[in-house]
Design a protein around this motif. Structure first.
Motif: not given
Length: 680
Positions: A27, A172, A264, A279-280, A354-356, A374-375, A483
């Motif tokens: 991240c 990931e 993720c 995500e990140n 930032k989709h988990e 959104d993580d 998450e």
């Protein structure tokens, strides 16, 4: 091309067992950087709030200091408590809860009566022309034909008859420090940087087995086998596709994107496709935070862990013509695992953040509802409702084609929570208010409606590309890192895993939906839609306030006696078994004890509601991801991500999963793997 030093000193920002190396690689040190969400919702950001006194916060800080000092001193009591509850209720997966395993132990631990094996490991060939894994002789071409690194989401989708099927997985991120020995040679580093591209993305691998309930094995060269990498072609769908915000010099149409990043969690749809959350993605770009959107998504102009920006203009945020490249990541990806020739898609209608992951339920009126988190600390919970209705006739080609377009059009919502207790009773300590529960109601606030923006001053394209900014404007509730978010398959209640937020009470005032200051251990919210899945009102309550029940921090387990539960922290992914029980995989240990991550069962109904029971523990430095529970077959699957993360190539801290084996493909380095557990 020099890559940054990843051997960081231990930083107490996670207040648990997560490695600073993981934070850097996964991240981009989001926890150490400035907060992305500086919006005024909620409108107070002060410790002077009646909800939290300075004394309460200092007390929490002292607890953290004690935790660091005592290490594993609290290990015995939780282990006895977990075992003291007796065997779990009768089910297809009966087990005696295991005791927590110390974080220095490099073992994969399962209950008595169960066995485990690695179904597929990093580097295993999945095509006939792929070489066997050779740690000392890796190449980009080989990695593109082998199973990738660090899996998060998985599913095993069986064919009719149940003896064949496909494993779908995402990859990931990578850890260069344990994949390769140190090097300063520019050519070698460039080659490794290309391997990192090939090691990420997604994979589809055919599997087979001899009987229902027996372990699976991969089929090298299966017809449906596929690897998607950072250079694979994806199609953009939805209102933002083709807009000025996503066009680049290499793609002036704004409709074709190369690659998927930071994949993720995910979900499997009723029509048989697999969703994966980007995500990140910001950590893969060296880009200045020179616009409100870039700042809101956490971009920074600094060397990345992959080094792509040094030789691929796409990842250099200052390269002319590529300013919008980062706007093409941060979406829900959909892949058809049955058709290896199909082009996977990115759905802009579902928003960019930032989709988990995304998990789908069919609403009462036939529309598709997807729940998404959104993580990042202080960010939001979302829901997407499709424009068109699901056709359950999966055998019909026209119906299948229609279902494959369901996520391209629809309405996007963000959640606002309200508590029903006086603010003075939400003290930040985790103590329950006078009504005995953290609960309340909420509303889904529209960001888009019928293909148009519902946010004043923003176009629909802006809402869907700069979704965080849109959610800020409508006053969404800042959450403690939503998450995985999954609807229950029978009750329809939605379970939200809020992993943690150590800045709660500092940058983010406590509220009833996030009631604990310095929330190092996270919590799980149970949400009930009040006017149907496609509606805009819901009620909610906190099911679990996680942590060590024998520790210092306040915990809550749906009213179940604390002395009879397993300690649990940092809930990450959730799943359900056939009996309706919730299963939780973790990404962090309780702040008072340093234990390996695990998988936990939690009944949701009856007298055992809230009884957390640990089923398995993953090896040293690893995270438990992507649980699949097949209790009717007596099987469980998890992805073991980043084992041995804190080690080096010369001195690995884990030997998982081969543990010194001399069998072909075994290696001294730890290998992230998909693991299957079965009764036997």
């Amino acid at each position: 091309m020099a890559l940054p030093d990843l051997r960081l000193s231990v930083v107490d920002h996670a207040r648990g067992k997560r490695s600073p190396v993981t934070c850097r690689l996964k991240c981009a040190d989001a926890c150490l950087g400035p907060d992305c969400n500086t919006s005024a919702n909620p409108e107070f950001r002060s410790l002077a709030s009646a909800a939290l006194s300075r004394r309460a916060l200092l007390g929490m800080g002292a607890a953290g200091a004690v935790a660091i000092a005592v290490g594993d001193a609290f290990g015995a009591a939780p282990a006895q408590a977990a075992a003291g509850g007796g065997a779990a209720a009768a089910s297809g997966l009966p087990f005696e809860p295991i005791a927590p395993v110390a974080s220095t132990v490099d073992e994969f631990t399962v209950p008595a009566g169960y066995r485990w094996s690695a179904l597929v490991r990093w580097g295993d060939p999945i095509f006939p022309d792929a070489p066997g894994f050779d740690l000392a002789n890796q190449t980009p071409a080989a990695q593109a034909r082998q199973f990738g690194y660090n899996v998060d989401y998985i599913d095993v989708i069986a064919d009719e008859g149940g003896l064949t099927g496909v494993l779908v997985a995402n990859h990931e991120y990578v850890n260069p420090a344990i994949m390769f020995p140190p090097s300063s040679d520019p050519a070698e580093l460039r080659m490794r940087s290309e391997i990192y591209k090939a090691a990420q993305g997604m994979a589809v691998v055919e599997v087979e087995r001899d009987a229902i309930g027996a372990p699976w094995r991969i089929v090298v060269g299966g017809r449906r086998n596929r690897r998607l990498t950072v250079d694979s072609e994806f199609a953009l769908t939805g209102p933002a596709a083709g807009s000025d915000l996503v066009r680049t010099a290499a793609d002036p149409s704004g409709r074709t994107v190369l690659g998927t990043l930071g994949n993720c969690a995910g979900g499997t749809t009723p029509w048989g496709t697999v969703l994966s959350g980007e995500e990140n993605f910001n950590g893969y770009f060296s880009a200045p935070a020179d616009t409100p959107s870039r700042a809101r998504y956490g971009f920074r102009q600094a060397p990345t862990s992959t080094g792509w920006e040094t030789w691929d203009r796409r990842f250099d945020g200052t390269a002319p013509g590529y300013e919008n490249e980062a706007n093409r990541f941060g979406y829900i990806v959909e892949i058809d695992p049955q058709d290896p020739t199909s082009t996977p898609v990115k759905h802009t209608a579902m928003g960019r953040f930032k989709h988990e992951g995304a998990n789908v339920r069919i609403a009462e009126d036939g529309r598709v509802v997807a729940y998404m988190g959104d993580d990042e600390r202080g960010d939001y919970l979302y829901k997407f409702v499709s424009k068109h209705r699901y056709n359950p006739n999966r055998a019909d080609a026209a119906a299948r084609k229609q279902n494959l377009r369901l996520l391209a059009e629809g309405d996007l919502f963000v959640a606002r929570f309200s508590g029903d207790s006086p603010a003075s009773e939400i003290t930040g300590t985790g103590a329950l208010p006078s009504d005995g529960a953290f609960d309340g109601t909420g509303e889904w606030i529209a960001l888009t409606r019928k293909g148009r923006s519902a946010v004043p001053g923003m176009t629909v394209e802006e809402v869907l590309v700069h979704t965080r900014l849109a959610a800020d404007r409508v006053g969404a509730t800042k959450m403690d890192r939503c998450e995985d978010v999954e609807p229950h398959p029978t009750t329809g209640r939605v379970y939200v895993a809020c992993t943690n937020n150590t800045r709660r009470g500092l940058d983010y005032a406590v509220d009833e939906a996030n009631p604990r200051a310095a929330n190092r251990d996270g919590h799980v919210i149970e949400l009930t839609e009040l006017d149907g899945q496609g509606g805009t009102r819901f009620s909610w309550s906190i099911l679990l306030l996680c942590g060590d029940p024998a520790g210092i921090s306040q915990t809550y387990f749906a009213g179940y006696p604390k002395e009879l539960v397993s300690p649990i922290s940092c809930p990450d992914n959730v799943a359900f078994d056939g009996e309706g029980n919730l299963w939780i995989s973790t990404d962090g240990a309780p702040s008072t004890i340093r234990k390996n991550d695990g998988l936990f069962k939690v009944p949701l109904e009856g007298p055992e509601r809230g009884r957390v029971q640990q089923f398995l523990s993953v090896p040293r430095d690893a995270e438990t991801c992507g649980p699949i529970i097949r209790d009717d077959e007596g099987m469980v699957f998890v992805a073991v991500q980043h084992p041995g993360e804190d080690g080096t190539f010369a001195e690995p801290t884990s030997r998982f999963p081969d543990y010194g084996s001399t069998a072909p493909g075994a290696a001294a380095a730890p290998r992230p793997s998909v693991v299957q557990v079965w009764r036997g």
